[in-house]
Design a protein around this motif. Structure first.
Motif, PDB file in Angstrom:
ATOM      1  N   THR A 210       4.912  -7.707  10.415  1.00  0.00           N
ATOM      2  CA  THR A 210       4.267  -8.751   9.631  1.00  0.00           C
ATOM      3  C   THR A 210       3.862  -8.170   8.283  1.00  0.00           C
ATOM      4  O   THR A 210       3.438  -7.024   8.201  1.00  0.00           O
ATOM      5  CB  THR A 210       3.013  -9.269  10.368  1.00  0.00           C
ATOM      6  N   ALA A 211       4.008  -8.997   7.210  1.00  0.00           N
ATOM      7  CA  ALA A 211       3.592  -8.530   5.891  1.00  0.00           C
ATOM      8  C   ALA A 211       2.134  -8.080   5.939  1.00  0.00           C
ATOM      9  O   ALA A 211       1.295  -8.707   6.585  1.00  0.00           O
ATOM     10  CB  ALA A 211       3.777  -9.645   4.870  1.00  0.00           C
ATOM     11  N   LEU A 212       1.846  -6.985   5.248  1.00  0.00           N
ATOM     12  CA  LEU A 212       0.511  -6.391   5.262  1.00  0.00           C
ATOM     13  C   LEU A 212       0.075  -6.129   3.830  1.00  0.00           C
ATOM     14  O   LEU A 212       0.820  -5.530   3.044  1.00  0.00           O
ATOM     15  CB  LEU A 212       0.532  -5.077   6.051  1.00  0.00           C
ATOM     16  N   LEU A 213      -1.132  -6.584   3.484  1.00  0.00           N
ATOM     17  CA  LEU A 213      -1.704  -6.294   2.173  1.00  0.00           C
ATOM     18  C   LEU A 213      -3.005  -5.530   2.369  1.00  0.00           C
ATOM     19  O   LEU A 213      -3.948  -6.043   2.982  1.00  0.00           O
ATOM     20  CB  LEU A 213      -1.963  -7.576   1.388  1.00  0.00           C
ATOM     21  N   ILE A 214      -3.047  -4.308   1.891  1.00  0.00           N
ATOM     22  CA  ILE A 214      -4.275  -3.508   1.919  1.00  0.00           C
ATOM     23  C   ILE A 214      -4.909  -3.623   0.544  1.00  0.00           C
ATOM     24  O   ILE A 214      -4.317  -3.216  -0.463  1.00  0.00           O
ATOM     25  CB  ILE A 214      -3.977  -2.031   2.244  1.00  0.00           C
ATOM     26  N   ARG A 215      -6.096  -4.201   0.492  1.00  0.00           N
ATOM     27  CA  ARG A 215      -6.781  -4.417  -0.784  1.00  0.00           C
ATOM     28  C   ARG A 215      -7.826  -3.338  -1.055  1.00  0.00           C
ATOM     29  O   ARG A 215      -8.399  -2.767  -0.123  1.00  0.00           O
ATOM     30  CB  ARG A 215      -7.492  -5.779  -0.787  1.00  0.00           C
ATOM     31  N   ASN A 216      -8.071  -3.095  -2.336  1.00  0.00           N
ATOM     32  CA  ASN A 216      -9.203  -2.285  -2.784  1.00  0.00           C
ATOM     33  C   ASN A 216      -9.254  -0.915  -2.122  1.00  0.00           C
ATOM     34  O   ASN A 216     -10.279  -0.481  -1.619  1.00  0.00           O
ATOM     35  CB  ASN A 216     -10.512  -3.053  -2.537  1.00  0.00           C
ATOM     36  N   ALA A 217      -8.126  -0.234  -2.139  1.00  0.00           N
ATOM     37  CA  ALA A 217      -8.060   1.114  -1.572  1.00  0.00           C
ATOM     38  C   ALA A 217      -8.061   2.158  -2.690  1.00  0.00           C
ATOM     39  O   ALA A 217      -7.780   1.847  -3.847  1.00  0.00           O
ATOM     40  CB  ALA A 217      -6.792   1.272  -0.732  1.00  0.00           C
ATOM     41  N   THR A 218      -8.379   3.375  -2.325  1.00  0.00           N
ATOM     42  CA  THR A 218      -8.167   4.510  -3.219  1.00  0.00           C
ATOM     43  C   THR A 218      -6.827   5.105  -2.817  1.00  0.00           C
ATOM     44  O   THR A 218      -6.718   5.774  -1.788  1.00  0.00           O
ATOM     45  CB  THR A 218      -9.287   5.550  -3.091  1.00  0.00           C
TER      46      THR A 218
ATOM     47  N   PRO B 209       1.210 -12.583   0.412  1.00  0.00           N
ATOM     48  CA  PRO B 209       2.235 -13.550   0.830  1.00  0.00           C
ATOM     49  C   PRO B 209       1.706 -14.433   1.959  1.00  0.00           C
ATOM     50  O   PRO B 209       0.779 -14.055   2.691  1.00  0.00           O
ATOM     51  CB  PRO B 209       3.380 -12.658   1.329  1.00  0.00           C
ATOM     52  N   THR B 210       2.296 -15.591   2.112  1.00  0.00           N
ATOM     53  CA  THR B 210       1.897 -16.504   3.186  1.00  0.00           C
ATOM     54  C   THR B 210       2.052 -15.828   4.545  1.00  0.00           C
ATOM     55  O   THR B 210       3.090 -15.241   4.850  1.00  0.00           O
ATOM     56  CB  THR B 210       2.764 -17.771   3.151  1.00  0.00           C
ATOM     57  N   GLY B 211       0.998 -15.879   5.342  1.00  0.00           N
ATOM     58  CA  GLY B 211       1.028 -15.302   6.679  1.00  0.00           C
ATOM     59  C   GLY B 211       0.780 -13.813   6.740  1.00  0.00           C
ATOM     60  O   GLY B 211       0.814 -13.230   7.823  1.00  0.00           O
ATOM     61  N   ALA B 212       0.531 -13.183   5.594  1.00  0.00           N
ATOM     62  CA  ALA B 212       0.324 -11.734   5.582  1.00  0.00           C
ATOM     63  C   ALA B 212      -1.014 -11.364   6.202  1.00  0.00           C
ATOM     64  O   ALA B 212      -1.991 -12.116   6.096  1.00  0.00           O
ATOM     65  CB  ALA B 212       0.394 -11.206   4.152  1.00  0.00           C
ATOM     66  N   ARG B 213      -1.053 -10.238   6.823  1.00  0.00           N
ATOM     67  CA  ARG B 213      -2.311  -9.686   7.309  1.00  0.00           C
ATOM     68  C   ARG B 213      -2.974  -8.970   6.141  1.00  0.00           C
ATOM     69  O   ARG B 213      -2.356  -8.130   5.473  1.00  0.00           O
ATOM     70  CB  ARG B 213      -2.056  -8.702   8.444  1.00  0.00           C
ATOM     71  N   VAL B 214      -4.221  -9.291   5.867  1.00  0.00           N
ATOM     72  CA  VAL B 214      -4.943  -8.720   4.729  1.00  0.00           C
ATOM     73  C   VAL B 214      -6.070  -7.840   5.252  1.00  0.00           C
ATOM     74  O   VAL B 214      -6.868  -8.255   6.096  1.00  0.00           O
ATOM     75  CB  VAL B 214      -5.505  -9.814   3.801  1.00  0.00           C
TER      76      VAL B 214
END
Length: 432
Positions: free
Chosen positions: A37-45, A78-83
């Motif tokens: 599944t699409a994965l978006l990791i936000r606000n990381a170093t 993206p639509t359906g991505a795990r954030v």
């Protein structure tokens, strides 16, 4: 029934151990295998691992279709991505497990499950341990849960083998096939005396004869006492022509000097493994452009070949311009979990943090011909990354999210299932 006061103590103790053992599986994690599944990791170093690149705080990483789609700030999900909100936590390439027998051995006491060495009684450079690699070995998931995503499969010499242990190569701990063998392992020094007629003086004699046989296969020899089979000659010749890197397991300074001479005379691509006294010949190693894979936890001499062992080995080599990689002395199946600790020890003894982290990510990937697959983060590459709870070189840090071979890993293993099973019994007061 267990006493309530002891039950409470056990609950606390087991919970503390569980924190360091492996990440807790989430309810939406797949219990077996991974997910794409699409994965978006936000606000990381984000530490891309690229040489010279500084950590990038407040950065997002998008994984789609098993590959890194983008690295940047303010990426759209993206639509359906795990954030996942990293809240500033580090995201790095997956960690190198070392030069190991992961997937080649299950239990050391069971010889039927140890495929890392041959006992044919002769030099067989065609022996390739990647052909015996088992991607379903129980150690795989344990190491993945701890952020170790790749290793270099390593043959070992054994009684009846030879100083040329055979071939090995990189493997993803989440993949189904090992990469092609790209390294030839050679054991030198006092530890290899039993494999070379009882004297290290015979070791380079045997190596030179093997090289002669490979380069001139039709050469008539006295009594035709050949070391190599026809297939062995061909394999060794391919390596001599640049088809892979030679890994020389050697510690004593004078033996390393002789190895450098041999490498330069034969124009080989080479790596020193072990190198307990490598700091004593740092200038020569730097000039020869030979990387050293060492054990930063090694401080006291384990033999007369390592009288000069020191925890400052890595720092001194790095300062001299030598490329430093980290590989623990033991190639055992369950040693990979100490790699981050070893890198941290090297930092505590003078190695810069960036060099130490490169030594367990980018450097081994590049040296062993897998730099396009492991060790750095870049758009378009197969996703191989870890989000950590803190500084990855601190022993208290755990891997909170792992993507290996393009798949988000579940964090579930036999270890975590047993932990949770018995922790629940303790909480109910049923433990005995």
């Amino acid at each position: 029934m267990i006493r309530p006061d002891l039950a409470a103590t056990l609950v606390a103790a087991v919970a503390t151990l569980a924190t360091f053992a492996a990440p807790t599986a989430r309810a939406d994690d797949a219990a077996a295998g991974g997910e794409r599944t699409a994965l978006l990791i936000r606000n990381a170093t984000v530490h891309t691992g690229v040489a010279g690149a500084a950590p990038s705080p407040g950065t997002d990483v998008l994984v789609q279709g098993g590959r890194i789609a983008a690295i940047g700030k303010g990426l759209a999900a993206p639509t359906g991505a795990r954030v996942v909100d990293a809240k500033g936590r580090p995201v790095t390439p997956g960690v190198f497990g070392g030069l190991t027998r992961i997937g080649l051995e299950e239990i050391g006491l069971d010889s039927a499950n140890g495929d890392h060495s041959q006992r044919l009684g002769q030099m067989r450079p065609e022996f390739d341990v990647t052909q015996a690699w088992n991607p379903d070995a129980q150690s795989m998931v344990v190491h993945r849960n701890n952020g170790v995503t790749f290793t270099v499969l390593t043959p070992g010499s054994a009684s009846g083998g030879s100083i040329v242990a055979g071939q090995g190569g990189p493997a993803s701990l989440a993949g189904r096939e090992a990469l092609a063998a790209r390294a030839m392992f050679v054991d030198l020094g006092g530890d290899a005396n039993d494999l070379s007629g009882g004297s290290r003086a015979a070791q380079f004699m045997l190596l030179r004869q093997a090289v002669v046989e490979a380069r001139a296969p039709n050469l008539v020899m006295v009594h035709d006492e050949r070391l190599l089979s026809p297939s062995g000659r061909q394999v060794l010749l391919d390596f001599l022509k640049g088809g892979g890197v030679f890994v020389f397991d050697v510690d004593r300074a004078v033996d390393i000097r002789r190895t450098i001479d041999f490498v330069q005379a034969e124009k080989l691509r080479a790596v020193i493994r072990g190198g307990a006294e490598a700091w004593r010949v740092a200038t020569e190693l730097a000039a020869a452009r030979i990387p050293v894979f060492l054990d930063p936890l090694e401080n006291l001499p384990s033999s007369f070949d390592a009288v000069g062992a020191t925890m400052y080995n890595a720092a001194r080599l790095d300062a001299a311009g030598v490329t430093v990689g980290i590989a623990l002395r033991s190639a055992g199946v369950y040693q990979a979990g100490k790699m981050r600790q070893a890198a941290g020890n090297a930092v505590a003894h003078g190695l810069p943090w960036t060099a130490a982290f490169a030594a367990i990510t980018r450097v081994p990937a590049e040296v062993f011909g897998a730099g396009e697959r492991f060790g750095t983060l870049a758009p378009g590459r197969i996703a191989d990354l870890v989000m950590w709870s803190g500084d990855p070189l601190e022993v208290s840090t755990v891997a909170e999210l792992v993507v290996a071979d393009g798949q988000l890993q579940s964090g579930v293993s036999r270890h975590t299932l047993l932990r949770d099973r018995y922790l629940e019994r303790v909480r109910r007061g049923e433990a005995r």
